[in-house]
Design a protein around this motif. Structure first.
Motif, PDB file in Angstrom:
ATOM      1  N   LEU A  82       0.528  -1.232  -0.225  1.00  0.00           N
ATOM      2  CA  LEU A  82       0.157  -0.070   0.090  1.00  0.00           C
ATOM      3  C   LEU A  82       0.760   1.305  -0.032  1.00  0.00           C
ATOM      4  CD1 LEU A  82      -3.045  -0.621   2.247  1.00  0.00           C
ATOM      5  CD2 LEU A  82      -3.012  -0.044  -0.094  1.00  0.00           C
ATOM      6  N   TYR A  83       2.138   1.111   0.689  1.00  0.00           N
ATOM      7  CA  TYR A  83       3.013   2.174   0.414  1.00  0.00           C
ATOM      8  C   TYR A  83       4.118   2.272  -0.653  1.00  0.00           C
ATOM      9  CZ  TYR A  83       1.652   4.240   5.145  1.00  0.00           C
ATOM     10  OH  TYR A  83       1.016   4.728   6.185  1.00  0.00           O
ATOM     11  N   GLY A  84       3.554   1.289  -1.533  1.00  0.00           N
ATOM     12  CA  GLY A  84       4.412   1.239  -2.764  1.00  0.00           C
ATOM     13  C   GLY A  84       5.701   0.758  -2.734  1.00  0.00           C
ATOM     14  N   ARG A 119      12.258   1.708  -3.497  1.00  0.00           N
ATOM     15  CA  ARG A 119      11.669   1.199  -2.295  1.00  0.00           C
ATOM     16  C   ARG A 119      11.431  -0.334  -2.254  1.00  0.00           C
ATOM     17  NH1 ARG A 119       8.600   5.925  -0.464  1.00  0.00           N
ATOM     18  NH2 ARG A 119       6.722   4.955   0.504  1.00  0.00           N
ATOM     19  N   HIS A 151      12.973  13.092   4.890  1.00  0.00           N
ATOM     20  CA  HIS A 151      11.619  12.899   5.037  1.00  0.00           C
ATOM     21  C   HIS A 151      11.339  11.447   5.138  1.00  0.00           C
ATOM     22  CE1 HIS A 151      10.659  11.870   0.915  1.00  0.00           C
ATOM     23  NE2 HIS A 151      11.381  13.244   0.455  1.00  0.00           N
ATOM     24  N   TYR A 152      12.132  10.419   4.619  1.00  0.00           N
ATOM     25  CA  TYR A 152      11.756   9.159   4.442  1.00  0.00           C
ATOM     26  C   TYR A 152      11.980   8.609   5.934  1.00  0.00           C
ATOM     27  CZ  TYR A 152      11.986   9.209  -0.527  1.00  0.00           C
ATOM     28  OH  TYR A 152      11.754   9.442  -1.949  1.00  0.00           O
ATOM     29  N   GLU A 210       8.720   8.749   7.295  1.00  0.00           N
ATOM     30  CA  GLU A 210       7.674   7.829   6.886  1.00  0.00           C
ATOM     31  C   GLU A 210       7.672   6.493   7.240  1.00  0.00           C
ATOM     32  OE1 GLU A 210       7.949   7.018   2.737  1.00  0.00           O
ATOM     33  OE2 GLU A 210       5.872   6.715   2.166  1.00  0.00           O
ATOM     34  N   GLU A 214      10.960  16.120  13.366  1.00  0.00           N
ATOM     35  CA  GLU A 214      10.135  16.018  12.011  1.00  0.00           C
ATOM     36  C   GLU A 214       9.602  14.542  12.155  1.00  0.00           C
ATOM     37  OE1 GLU A 214       9.011  18.010   9.919  1.00  0.00           O
ATOM     38  OE2 GLU A 214       7.922  16.366   8.621  1.00  0.00           O
ATOM     39  N   GLU A 239       6.918  14.555  15.052  1.00  0.00           N
ATOM     40  CA  GLU A 239       5.685  15.102  14.868  1.00  0.00           C
ATOM     41  C   GLU A 239       4.814  14.567  13.845  1.00  0.00           C
ATOM     42  OE1 GLU A 239       6.635  19.727  16.201  1.00  0.00           O
ATOM     43  OE2 GLU A 239       6.622  19.352  14.206  1.00  0.00           O
ATOM     44  N   THR A 240       5.538  14.060  13.004  1.00  0.00           N
ATOM     45  CA  THR A 240       4.605  13.347  11.624  1.00  0.00           C
ATOM     46  C   THR A 240       4.121  12.202  12.387  1.00  0.00           C
ATOM     47  OG1 THR A 240       6.403  14.097   9.989  1.00  0.00           O
ATOM     48  CG2 THR A 240       4.801  12.212   9.214  1.00  0.00           C
ATOM     49  N   GLU A 296       0.969  12.944  14.358  1.00  0.00           N
ATOM     50  CA  GLU A 296      -0.148  13.589  13.697  1.00  0.00           C
ATOM     51  C   GLU A 296      -1.004  12.270  12.884  1.00  0.00           C
ATOM     52  OE1 GLU A 296       0.295  16.518  10.573  1.00  0.00           O
ATOM     53  OE2 GLU A 296      -1.395  15.478   9.353  1.00  0.00           O
ATOM     54  N   HIS A 297      -0.067  11.265  12.544  1.00  0.00           N
ATOM     55  CA  HIS A 297      -0.634  10.067  11.934  1.00  0.00           C
ATOM     56  C   HIS A 297      -1.500   9.273  12.867  1.00  0.00           C
ATOM     57  CE1 HIS A 297      -0.606   6.793   8.671  1.00  0.00           C
ATOM     58  NE2 HIS A 297      -0.247   5.914   9.799  1.00  0.00           N
ATOM     59  N   THR A 343       2.588   0.576  -6.545  1.00  0.00           N
ATOM     60  CA  THR A 343       2.105   1.663  -6.666  1.00  0.00           C
ATOM     61  C   THR A 343       1.069   1.928  -7.978  1.00  0.00           C
ATOM     62  OG1 THR A 343       4.270   2.477  -5.725  1.00  0.00           O
ATOM     63  CG2 THR A 343       2.397   4.137  -6.035  1.00  0.00           C
ATOM     64  N   ARG A 390      -4.864   5.066   0.830  1.00  0.00           N
ATOM     65  CA  ARG A 390      -4.424   3.530   1.381  1.00  0.00           C
ATOM     66  C   ARG A 390      -5.686   2.918   2.145  1.00  0.00           C
ATOM     67  NH1 ARG A 390       0.390   6.433   3.183  1.00  0.00           N
ATOM     68  NH2 ARG A 390       1.948   6.586   1.178  1.00  0.00           N
ATOM     69  N   PRO A 431      -2.934   1.399  -3.474  1.00  0.00           N
ATOM     70  CA  PRO A 431      -1.502   1.666  -3.133  1.00  0.00           C
ATOM     71  C   PRO A 431      -1.086   2.970  -3.509  1.00  0.00           C
ATOM     72  CG  PRO A 431      -1.937  -0.608  -4.092  1.00  0.00           C
ATOM     73  CD  PRO A 431      -3.065   0.314  -4.292  1.00  0.00           C
ATOM     74  N   THR A 432      -0.508   3.772  -2.573  1.00  0.00           N
ATOM     75  CA  THR A 432       0.084   5.215  -2.847  1.00  0.00           C
ATOM     76  C   THR A 432       1.246   5.686  -2.282  1.00  0.00           C
ATOM     77  OG1 THR A 432      -2.468   5.495  -2.859  1.00  0.00           O
ATOM     78  CG2 THR A 432      -0.918   7.681  -2.691  1.00  0.00           C
TER      79      THR A 432
END
Lengths: 440, 440
Positions: A34-36, A104, A141-142, A145, A256, A259-260, A263-264, B347, B370, B375-376
Motif C-alpha cells: 500500500l506504501y508502494g 523502495r 523525510h523518508y 515515513e 520531524e 511530529e509526523t 499526527e498520523h 503503486t 491507502r 497503493p499510494t
C-alpha cells in the motif's frame, strides 16, 4: 530410525500457528505494498567477506561447505545471511544499473544467526524489512515515513499495542562532539549498553573507552535519560547546554519524525535518546520497538538510516530501513498463549461420502464449490456419517455436505448449530466469516 | 568494496520478476488451500544423518558450521535441506501426537543442492509441495487427487500448458517380478536412465545390474514404451503377457488416476510407463510434469507415493506428495522472455508535491487512499511537475494526483491517456484493472 527431536533455536510452528504467521505476514506485506514498496528476495547466502564487513557479528555466522568439498573453503566461502540489510545493500550495488532510484523495496525472509538460543531469540527466524535507498543523497523525510508504515502494519493485528522509540545518531554524535569527546563511536557503544549494565557501569565504560571525564559521562547519561512523546525533547537537550551543528541537524530531523508520527498515529512514536543500536552502520534516525507487556524481551522491530552501507567506488546509495522480527514477535505471543485461529485447516466444507463408489460425484460437488472460492475437501472414506462428521469437527471445519441422489437433493449442515438446509453446489454460499479461518 | 557479482546457481530476480513470482506462488497457495491443505514451514536445516538416509543425493548437501566453531562438526552436524519431503516426513514423526490424520499440508520454501548449475537447475530454488499422510494405511484415491490440484494451480497461470506423466512403481516392479527378475529396484534404476542414455545402453545396464536376459531386457523396454492418455495402457501391458498380483494392483491404481484426471481436465494426465523417478522411496504412483515447449529441461513438477519414508519404530505414516519447481519453471520462462508485469512497483497513485512544505498534506491524501486499499506513494521531492510525472512514468504508476488548495480542488491524471479529473481522496477510485499490477 528413532523418533526425531527438535533442534534448539530452530522453531517450527504447527499448522494452526503457521496459519497465524501467514495471516500476520500477509497483513505486513499488503501494508508495505500500500506504501508502494516493491518485493524482493535475495539468495540466502553471501560471500563470507561480505558478511564479515560488519565486524561485531562475525561470531554468529553459519558458513556453508558442500559435503564432498575439500577443505574449509577459501576466498569464495559462502555464509548464510544474518539480516536482510547487508544482502540488500549488496544487491543494490550489484544491480544499480537496472533499478530506479529512489528504490523502495520490502523483503520478507528467514535469516540465520549462530547465537545461543533463548526466549524470543532464535538461530533461524523470519524478518520483514522495508528500505528506501537513493543515489548519492537521500532526503530525511523518508526517516519520518517508515514508523507510520510499521504502525499501520502491526496496528491492524490482534496483538498488544506497540511503541516505536526513535533517536538520531547525529543527536548523540553531535552532542558528544559538542561535549569535547573525541571518539563519539565509543561513547555510543557504551551508551548502547545502558539497559544491560546500568548507568554506573556505563559511566565507567565511558571513562575507559571514550576517555570521558566525570562531567562528560554525566552529561552523556543525562542525554540518554531524555524521553518524550512530543517535540519537547529538543528543549530538554538544549537545557544541557551543549551546542554543535550536527546536534542541531539531528534534533531537527528527530522533531520531524516525532511530529509526523504524532499526527498520523498519536502514541505510536516516542523520542528516546538512549536508543543507540549496536550496529556501526547507522548514521541518522534509529528505531527500536517495544510491544506492551513484552518490553523485557527487547525490540521487535528495529532499524535506522545508513549512509555508507551500499558504497562501491564512486557509487553511493544512502538508505533507511526498518525490520520487523516476525518470529520473535510470534514466538513471544505463542509462548504467552496469545493468538488463536478458528480452525486448523483452510477447509470450509467437507463433502461426506455415502459410498466409496460415489467419490467422483463428491469430487464434482467439491469442484463446483472450489470454483466459487470455497475451500473444500472430500471425506477420506465412506465411513458412517457420524465418523465423517467427527473428521470435520476435530479440524474445526464448519460445514458438512451430504450428496443427495435418487430424487433427494444435496444438503449442507452447519455442524456447530446443527442447522441443515437443502443446497446446490453452484449456488450455496457459507456465511462470510466462515469462508476463511479467523485469527484472534 | 568493489562492485559485487552474482553467484552461479543462486538466482535473484529483479522486483518485476519477483512480483511475477509472488503472483505465481499466490495462485499455487490459494489453490492448495481451496483443496484443504494446511500450511507448514519446516526449518531450513536437518541433522546430517537424516539427510544422508536418501543415499544417492549425499553429494549435493550443504553442511553448516558456525564460523567460531571448531572442527567439521560431529554427529549433530546440520545440513540445508535439499527437498521438502524428507523434512516433512521428519516433522510428521516428531509431531505425530499433535497432528490429525489424514494430514494434508502444503509447504512453499527454498531448498539447496550443491549441484553444478545449468539452465533450469539451481543451487538455491523455491519448491511448492503438497503431501497427504495417514497413519498405518493411506487410501489410493489420494494418488488420483494430486494431479487435479496441480492442474488447477498451474492451469490458471499465463504459462504454457502442462502435462503430468504418471506411472506406478507397482506396475514396474510387478512386471519385472512377473518377468522373473530378482532385483526390480536395479531394473527400475536402469529404466530411469532411458531418456538420458537411450534403449541400447539401458538394455546393457539391465543385463549388467539387474541380471536381465535379452528377452527380459526387451520386455522391460517394451513396457517403458507404453504411453496413452486414457486407460488403454492397461491392455497394452497385458498384451506383453506378464502376470503378477502387484502388477494388477498397480494397473488398477493407475487406471483410477488417469480416468479421474481425464474427467476433471482432459489432456492433463498421460500414463507414461517409462517414468520411474530416481529416488528409492517411492512405492506407488509417481508423477513427472512437462511444460509444452520446455520438455528438454525435464520435469517441472514431480512426486509420488511413499510408504516407508515416515517410519520410526512401530509408527508408520505412508504418504503421497508432489512438488512444483517454482524457480525452475520461472527461470525457464524468464530465460525465454515470457511473462511480464504491467508495472515495476505496486503503486497505483503518486501524490505530486506542489512544495516541500506540503508533504504532510500530501501524506494525508495518501493515507485516505491507502485506507481504501489503493497503493499510494508521495513524490520524493517537490521538483517541477514534469519531473514528478516522469518518476511515475518510469515505474509504470498509472495515476498522478495533484493536491489543490486555495479554493482549487484536488485532481488526478491518468498519465497514459492524459485524462485529468477533479477528485477527492475519500471517493475517487481507479479502474479495477489498474489497482494492482497485472501479470501476463
Amino acid at each position: 530410525m528413532s523418533k526425531p527431536t527438535p533442534i534448539s533455536g530452530f522453531p517450527e510452528w504447527l499448522p494452526p500457528q503457521r496459519m497465524i504467521e501467514q495471516y500476520v505476514v500477509e497483513r505486513i506485506r499488503s501494508t508495505f505494498e500500500l506504501y508502494g514498496f516493491a518485493p524482493l528476495e535475495t539468495r540466502a547466502v553471501e560471500p563470507l567477506d561480505q558478511l564479515l564487513r560488519k565486524g561485531e557479528t562475525s561470531k554468529e555466522i553459519y558458513v556453508l561447505r558442500r559435503l564432498q568439498e575439500e577443505g574449509p573453503g577459501g576466498d569464495d566461502a559462502l555464509g548464510l545471511h544474518f539480516d536482510l540489510t547487508v544482502p540488500f545493500a549488496r544487491f543494490v550495488l550489484e544491480n544499480a544499473g537496472k533499478l530506479k532510484f529512489p528504490f523502495r523495496r520490502y523483503q520478507i525472509q528467514k535469516v540465520w544467526r549462530g547465537e545461543r538460543p533463548q526466549e524470543g531469540r532464535y538461530r533461524e527466524f523470519l524478518q520483514a524489512d522495508i528500505d528506501i535507498v537513493d543515489r548519492d543523497t537521500l532526503p530525511a523525510h523518508y526517516e519520518a515515513e517508515l514508523p507510520l508504515i510499521i504502525g499501520d502494519a502491526l496496528g491492524g493485528l490482534p496483538i498488544p499495542p506497540i511503541r516505536i522509540q526513535v533517536n538520531n545518531r547525529k543527536v548523540c554524535e553531535g552532542f558528544y562532539r559538542g561535549l569535547g569527546l573525541t571518539d563519539p563511536e565509543a561513547a555510543l557503544r557504551a551508551i548502547d549498553k545502558l539497559d544491560k549494565i546500568g548507568p554506573d557501569k556505563v559511566a565507567a565504560l565511558l571513562a575507559e573507552t571514550a576517555g570521558a571525564s566525570d562531567a562528560q559521562a554525566k552529561a552523556c547519561l543525562a542525554l540518554a535519560e531524555i524521553r518524550t512523546d512530543d517535540a519537547s525533547f529538543a528543549d530538554a537537550v538544549r537545557t544541557l547546554g551543549v551546542s554543535d551543528p550536527l546536534l542541531d541537524e539531528g534534533l531537527a530531523e528527530l522533531v520531524e519524525v516525532v511530529e509526523t508520527a504524532a499526527e498520523h498515529a498519536p502514541g505510536l512514536c516516542v523520542a528516546d535518546l538512549r536508543i543507540a543500536r549496536g550496529l556501526d552502520y547507522y548514521t541518522g534516525t534509529v528505531y527500536e520497538t517495544q510491544m506492551q507487556g513484552y518490553e523485557r524481551f527487547g525490540s521487535i522491530c528495529s532499524g535506522g538510516r545508513y549512509d555508507n552501507l551500499a558504497t562501491a567506488g564512486t557509487d553511493r546509495f544512502p538508505g533507511v530501513g526498518i525490520s520487523i522480527g516476525v518470529t520473535r514477535l510470534l514466538g513471544l505471543l505463542f509462548g504467552a498463549g496469545e493468538l488463536s485461529v478458528s480452525r486448523s485447516v483452510p477447509t470450509c466444507v467437507l463433502i461426506a461420502l455415502p459410498a466409496e463408489e460415489r467419490r467422483r460425484d463428491a469430487g464434482r460437488i467439491a469442484e463446483a464449490l472450489r470454483r466459487r472460492g470455497i475451500p473444500t475437501e472430500v471425506s477420506p472414506s465412506a465411513a458412517k456419517y457420524g465418523k465423517q462428521i467427527r473428521y470435520a469437527e476435530r479440524r474445526g471445519i464448519p460445514y458438512v455436505w451430504f450428496p443427495g441422489g435418487d430424487g433427494t437433493p444435496d444438503s449442507v449442515k452447519d455442524i456447530r448449530s446443527g442447522d441443515q438446509v437443502d443446497a446446490t453446489a453452484d449456488a450455496w454460499t457459507p456465511a462470510a466469516e466462515d469462508l476463511r479461518p479467523v485469527v484472534n
